[in-house]
Motif scaffolding. Structure first.
Motif, PDB file in Angstrom:
ATOM      1  N   ARG A 190       0.177  -7.257  10.133  1.00 35.59           N
ATOM      2  CA  ARG A 190       0.363  -6.043  10.934  1.00 35.59           C
ATOM      3  C   ARG A 190      -0.974  -5.467  11.369  1.00 35.59           C
ATOM      4  O   ARG A 190      -1.215  -5.223  12.534  1.00 35.59           O
ATOM      5  CB  ARG A 190       1.115  -5.044  10.062  1.00 35.59           C
ATOM      6  CG  ARG A 190       1.722  -3.907  10.809  1.00 35.59           C
ATOM      7  CD  ARG A 190       2.315  -2.926   9.832  1.00 35.59           C
ATOM      8  NE  ARG A 190       3.741  -3.071   9.685  1.00 35.59           N
ATOM      9  CZ  ARG A 190       4.389  -2.883   8.535  1.00 35.59           C
ATOM     10  NH1 ARG A 190       3.722  -2.583   7.449  1.00 35.59           N
ATOM     11  NH2 ARG A 190       5.693  -2.994   8.485  1.00 35.59           N
ATOM     12  N   ASP A 216       0.820  -1.218   0.000  1.00 35.98           N
ATOM     13  CA  ASP A 216       0.000   0.000   0.000  1.00 35.98           C
ATOM     14  C   ASP A 216       0.852   1.266   0.000  1.00 35.98           C
ATOM     15  O   ASP A 216       0.564   2.231  -0.715  1.00 35.98           O
ATOM     16  CB  ASP A 216      -0.990  -0.016   1.184  1.00 35.98           C
ATOM     17  CG  ASP A 216      -0.304  -0.219   2.520  1.00 35.98           C
ATOM     18  OD1 ASP A 216       0.828  -0.726   2.556  1.00 35.98           O
ATOM     19  OD2 ASP A 216      -0.902   0.140   3.550  1.00 35.98           O
ATOM     20  N   GLY A 217       1.925   1.253   0.800  1.00 31.28           N
ATOM     21  CA  GLY A 217       2.828   2.418   0.830  1.00 31.28           C
ATOM     22  C   GLY A 217       3.447   2.647  -0.543  1.00 31.28           C
ATOM     23  O   GLY A 217       3.457   3.771  -1.068  1.00 31.28           O
TER      24      GLY A 217
HETATM   25 MG   LIG Z   1       2.179  -1.639   3.823  1.00 27.40          MG
END
Ligand SMILES: [Mg+2]
Ligand SMILES: Nc1ncnc2c1ncn2[C@@H]1O[C@H](COP(=O)(O)OP(=O)(O)OP(=O)(O)O)[C@@H](O)[C@H]1O
Ligand SMILES: O=P(O)(O)OC[C@H]1O[C@](O)(CO)[C@@H](O)[C@@H]1O
Length: 511
Positions: free
Chosen positions: A269, A194-195
């Motif tokens: 996470r 996603d980052g």
């Molecule tokens: Mg990520």
């Protein structure tokens, strides 16, 4: 399609079709360079593909975001552009200078995607100039490039990790785009989570601002399976398979000892997908703890009483915990939280170690003996090579990405949506993380297979605990992270997920 409109407030390209169908389109290099010439796709004459019926994808072929429809509303709703080769392309083979970069954490299949981008560009489009960018985004401006060709990448799919290296942080968009332009690169393939995809969007926007002909394609990667819209991220199946080995070991140890407890910590996470699927696949797990379901230890319905009951009934038990579970609970014990990594992701406290000591202390206090074995295969499940089905999946992703870039699409991410590969606008995969939906059937299947507590009284139990603590200590305001008063959420919990996100988060496609 009968009309096209662009949404100026969000820059989303929307095209309205018949029966309420809407195409949420991705950018194209002609959006800012309208007069670019086109070329016939060389696949037309490729002996391997020439016999494929309808090999080229129709320009208005779309993939529905939601495929479960009603008689009243068939065809309505959001669609994405179908991925695949186009008859007309916007790059000639000898004009292409492509580069590939991998960013974020490792994931089984990274090398397969690299291999198939290289081999696909080479054999399907005749591209000969392909560069590897080393060490993630920062490699654009801190390293030399590495030439890639089919010989160099020939057997890399048999290895875990990424031959290019990866990193977190260091994504200076201006420097990256200057490096792309200065090096004469005009196709950029970026593999990451996603980052990374947020970076893909920022790079695309800067390229568009500079008005250059560069196509940027994102290939979504994450071991956690937390990327929205796509069916599943590559490497996830391989990781779940590897996790079985740890659970098997925990089960064998627990079964063979007196009051044996096997505890396995798995990655995840912000989401418990790996833990949930590994639990469902194994059938040896008695309780699976995930970030989406905050749990508590003491009292009726708590973890301690469940462990005691299972030990009484079966003489052993296996617990699986996702690394992001219980962060709020630990923060209350430690009165502190972890820091951030180089990309700004929260560093987690070790829930596995913490649970071990909590369980040991609890049974010592009760003067009962347990034989607890803790297995932490965290990095082992993501450092392996990809399995057969992930290898095939990675090939399709790579091919979809190169077909899209060659056809001039840019600023997109690629992936299967309801089992058909599509070009997805990046905001769709970055604005929301995907979470286990705890009101979905899949979580219910898990609960019915483990018969574990549902921990639904979490808020009530924690509230009572806080009140008890407050009564026994001098007045002091509670830490902001605790966040619930009378069942109402007042702040974001420490695990970073708004509590109950699983209730309304991205819905499962999995029936
Ligand atoms: Mg990520
Ligand atoms: N908003 C953003 N804009 C530009 N770049 C970003 C942004 N967020 C993260 N990045 C960059 O993307 C790269 C990867 O990010 P991150 O470390 O969060 O991993 P990821 O891609 O989310 O993968 P995973 O979490 O699955 O390991 C890093 O170099 C980071 O600096
Ligand atoms: O220790 P690292 O490499 O920063 O990554 C750990 C994190 O990366 C992930 O594997 C996601 O890529 C998470 O599951 C995990 O928390």
């Amino acid at each position: 399609m009968d009309s096209a409109s662009s949404n100026p407030s969000s820059d989303v390209k929307l095209v309205n079709g018949a029966n309420g169908a809407v195409l949420e389109d991705v950018p194209h290099v002609t959006d800012w360079l309208p007069d670019l010439p086109t070329y016939a796709n060389p696949l037309k004459h490729n002996p391997a593909y020439v016999a494929v019926k309808q090999y080229f994808v129709d320009e208005d072929a779309m993939v529905a975001k939601d495929i479960v429809v009603t008689l009243k509303t068939p065809g309505e709703g959001i669609h994405f552009r179908r991925a695949g080769p186009r008859e007309q392309i916007y790059f000639k083979a000898d004009e292409v200078r492509a580069c590939i970069v991998t960013c974020g954490g490792l994931c089984p299949g990274l090398n397969t995607v690299i291999r198939e981008i290289v081999c696909g560009l080479w054999t399907q489009y005749g591209v000969r100039d392909i560069l590897g960018i080393e060490a993630g985004y920062k490699g654009f401006y801190s390293r030399n490039t590495r030439p890639l060709n089919p010989k160099v990448v020939n057997d890399i799919h048999k290895r875990g990790g990424t031959i290019l290296g990866t990193s977190r942080g260091g994504s200076d968009i201006n420097k990256i785009v200057s490096s792309i332009v200065d090096r004469g690169i005009n196709q950029v393939y970026i593999i990451g989570g996603d980052g990374t995809q947020k970076g893909v969007n920022a790079i695309y926007e800067e390229i568009r601002k500079r008005g250059v002909k560069v196509a940027v394609a994102g290939i979504p990667k994450t071991i956690d399976n937390d990327i929205a819209v796509i069916d599943k991220s590559f490497g996830f199946d391989s990781a779940v398979e590897e996790a079985q080995r740890a659970i098997d070991a925990a089960h064998t140890e627990a079964e063979s000892a007196e009051n044996g407890v096997g505890l396995v910590k798995l990655m995840g996470r912000y989401t418990g997908y790996i833990a949930m699927y590994a639990t469902l696949a194994s059938r040896d797990v008695d309780c699976c703890l995930i970030p989406e379901v905050p749990f508590y230890l003491e009292g009726k319905g708590g973890l301690y009483s469940f462990v005691e009951k299972r030990l009484r009934e079966n003489g052993h038990l296996v617990l699986v915990v996702a690394e992001g579970a219980g962060q709020e609970l630990m923060a209350q014990s430690f009165k502190e939280t972890g820091g951030l990594d180089a990309s700004g992701n929260k560093l987690l406290m070790d829930v596995g170690q913490w649970l071990c000591s909590k369980l040991k202390d609890h049974f010592t206090e009760k003067k009962e003996i347990i034989n607890l074995k803790y297995i932490d295969p965290t990095y082992m499940i993501r450092a392996i090579r990809s399995n057969a089905s992930d290898n095939v999946y990675c090939t399709l992703l790579a091919h979809s990405a190169i077909h899209g870039a060659m056809a001039g699409y840019t600023g997109f991410t690629v992936g299967p949506v309801n089992n058909r590969h599509a070009y997805i606008p990046i905001h769709r995969v970055t604005e929301k993380q995907r979470h286990v939906n705890i009101t979905d059937r899949m979580w219910a299947r898990l609960l019915s297979s483990t018969n574990q507590p549902d921990f639904l009284k979490y808020d009530k139990v924690m509230d009572a605990k806080r009140k008890k603590e407050a009564a026994s200590t001098p007045a002091e305001s509670p830490p902001a992270s605790i966040g619930t008063v009378g069942g109402e959420h007042t702040a974001t919990p420490e695990n970073g997920i708004p509590r109950g996100v699983g209730l309304s988060g991205v819905t499962e496609n999995l029936g």
